[in-house]
Enzyme design. Structure first.
Site, short mmCIF file in Angstrom:
data_model
loop_
_atom_site.label_atom_id
_atom_site.label_comp_id
_atom_site.label_asym_id
_atom_site.label_seq_id
_atom_site.Cartn_x
_atom_site.Cartn_y
_atom_site.Cartn_z
N TYR A 134 0.87 -1.08 0.16
CA TYR A 134 -0.01 0.02 -0.16
C TYR A 134 0.92 0.98 -0.25
O TYR A 134 2.04 0.98 0.20
CB TYR A 134 -0.96 0.40 0.92
CG TYR A 134 -1.87 -0.59 1.19
CD1 TYR A 134 -2.94 -0.36 0.46
CD2 TYR A 134 -1.67 -2.30 2.07
CE1 TYR A 134 -3.92 -1.54 0.71
CE2 TYR A 134 -3.43 -2.74 2.23
CZ TYR A 134 -4.15 -2.55 1.62
OH TYR A 134 -4.79 -3.91 1.83
N TYR A 173 -0.25 -9.72 0.53
CA TYR A 173 0.81 -9.34 1.42
C TYR A 173 0.99 -9.71 3.08
O TYR A 173 -0.39 -10.14 3.85
CB TYR A 173 0.49 -7.83 1.83
CG TYR A 173 -0.99 -7.30 2.15
CD1 TYR A 173 -1.16 -7.01 3.56
CD2 TYR A 173 -2.18 -7.11 1.57
CE1 TYR A 173 -2.10 -6.44 4.19
CE2 TYR A 173 -3.13 -6.48 2.00
CZ TYR A 173 -3.29 -5.84 3.39
OH TYR A 173 -4.46 -5.74 3.57
N ARG A 183 -2.44 -12.34 4.24
CA ARG A 183 -3.85 -11.77 3.86
C ARG A 183 -4.15 -12.35 2.05
O ARG A 183 -3.26 -12.22 1.37
CB ARG A 183 -4.18 -10.37 3.79
CG ARG A 183 -4.23 -10.07 5.22
CD ARG A 183 -5.83 -9.45 5.95
NE ARG A 183 -6.47 -10.23 5.08
CZ ARG A 183 -7.84 -9.82 4.62
NH1 ARG A 183 -8.30 -8.87 4.23
NH2 ARG A 183 -8.72 -9.92 4.37
N HIS A 186 -7.46 -9.00 -2.38
CA HIS A 186 -9.01 -8.47 -2.27
C HIS A 186 -8.64 -6.35 -2.26
O HIS A 186 -6.88 -6.37 -2.15
CB HIS A 186 -8.95 -8.17 -0.75
CG HIS A 186 -8.31 -7.53 0.64
ND1 HIS A 186 -6.82 -8.13 0.77
CD2 HIS A 186 -8.00 -6.55 1.39
CE1 HIS A 186 -6.60 -7.51 1.85
NE2 HIS A 186 -7.09 -6.54 1.84
N HIS A 188 -10.49 -2.97 -1.36
CA HIS A 188 -11.47 -2.39 0.04
C HIS A 188 -12.56 -1.96 -0.95
O HIS A 188 -12.18 -0.97 -2.11
CB HIS A 188 -10.89 -1.71 0.62
CG HIS A 188 -9.86 -2.65 1.61
ND1 HIS A 188 -9.90 -3.02 2.64
CD2 HIS A 188 -8.11 -2.53 1.01
CE1 HIS A 188 -9.48 -3.43 3.65
NE2 HIS A 188 -8.08 -3.72 2.47
#
Length: 268
Positions: A134, A173, A183, A186, A188
Site C-alpha cells: 500500500y 501481503y 492476507r 483483495h 476494499h
C-alpha cells in the site's frame, strides 16, 4: 528469504498458522453443530473472533450514546457527486507511466435486499499494488512501491446500480496477526448512502485464492455461503482484447444475502 521471517516483524505474535487454523476449524465446527440444532445462519462476521486477534479491539465495549448528527457532518468528507470525475474509476491512468501488474476490470451492481438497483451511490476502492504494498506510511513491508499506482479510485453508480473500475490485480501481503500471516489478495470497497454518515465498507476477493482457508478475517464469517458472496467471479464478457481480464462482483446492501460489511477502522 530466510525462514526466520519473524526477524523482519518483531511485533508478530508467537502463534503459528497451525495454531490459528486449528482455532478457526474449532469455531466453524461449533457453528455447523449449531446449524444442525436449528440455529439461524450467521451472514455477518463475529464481533469477537479469537483467531483474528485484534477483533476484540474493533467494537464498542460500553453502551452506545446518541450523537448530534450536525456535529458529525462537520467532520465528515466534504466531497460529493459533482466532484467525482469519470476518469477516477481508472486507477491505471492516474500517473505519467503504466503501473506494473495484471490489468483488470472489476464491474458489478449495487443492489438492495429485494434486488433493486441503487443508483447514484458513491463507491470508493483502495488496494495494494501488484507487489502487495500500500502507499501508506504504516505499510513498511519489504515490497516495492509502484510510482505509477496509488491504488485509490471512485465512481458513482449508474441508473441500474452499475459500477466499473479499471485497476491492477493486487497481491497478497503479510500482516501481524500471527507468525507468517498472509492476507488473500483483495480490494476494499466503501459505499456511501444519502449522507456521509451512512458509510459501509467491505472487501472483494478473487476466486481460487489458496489463502482463504488460512485467513482469520475471511474466516470470521462462519457461514460458507456468506463468505462466497465476497468472492468475485471471472467474467470473460468484461474482459478487453489484449488489454484487461475481467471480474464481476455485485454488492447487496440489505436482506438475507447482504454483503459482509466491516467496521470503518479496519485496516486489513
Amino acid at each position: 528469504m530466510s525462514a526466520n521471517t519473524n526477524a523482519l516483524d518483531p511485533a508478530a505474535t508467537t502463534a503459528t498458522q497451525e495454531d490459528i487454523s486449528a482455532e478457526i476449524s474449532s469455531i466453524h465446527e461449533d457453528y455447523r453443530q449449531q446449524l444442525l440444532s436449528g440455529k439461524k445462519a450467521e451472514t455477518q462476521p463475529r464481533v469477537d473472533f479469537a483467531p483474528y486477534r485484534s477483533s476484540l479491539l474493533r467494537h464498542p465495549t460500553k453502551n452506545l450514546h446518541h450523537a448530534d448528527p450536525e456535529t458529525i457532518e462537520l467532520y465528515s468528507p466534504a466531497f460529493g457527486q459533482r466532484d467525482v470525475h469519470a476518469l477516477e474509476s481508472d486507477l491505471t491512468i492516474q500517473h505519467n507511466g503504466e503501473p506494473i501488474g495484471e490489468r483488470i476490470v472489476v464491474s458489478g451492481r449495487v443492489l438492495d435486499g429485494d434486488g433493486r438497483p441503487v443508483a447514484g451511490q458513491l463507491v470508493e476502492i483502495w488496494q495494494a499494488n501488484a507487489a502487495g504494498r500500500y502507499v501508506h506510511k504504516r505499510d513498511q513491508h519489504p515490497a516495492p512501491i509502484d510510482p505509477n499506482f496509488t491504488g485509490v479510485g471512485r465512481t458513482i453508480t449508474g441508473a441500474n446500480g452499475e459500477y466499473s473500475f479499471t485497476t491492477i490485480k493486487p497481491a497478497p501481503y503479510p500482516w501481524k496477526n500471527h507468525h507468517n500471516a498472509w492476507r488473500p489478495a483483495h480490494i476494499h470497497f466503501s459505499l456511501f448512502g444519502t449522507d456521509f454518515t451512512q458509510r459501509m465498507i467491505t472487501q472483494m476477493y478473487f476466486p481460487g485464492d489458496p489463502l482463504f482457508a488460512l485467513d482469520p478475517i475471511y474466516q470470521s464469517i462462519t457461514d460458507q455461503d456468506a463468505r462466497d458472496r465476497l468472492v468475485a467471479t471471472y467474467d470473460h464478457s468484461i474482459t478487453s482484447h489484449e488489454w484487461a481480464t475481467g471480474y464481476n462482483w455485485d454488492i447487496v446492501l440489505t436482506g438475507s444475502n447482504r454483503t459482509w460489511m466491516e467496521e470503518e477502522e479496519g485496516e486489513h
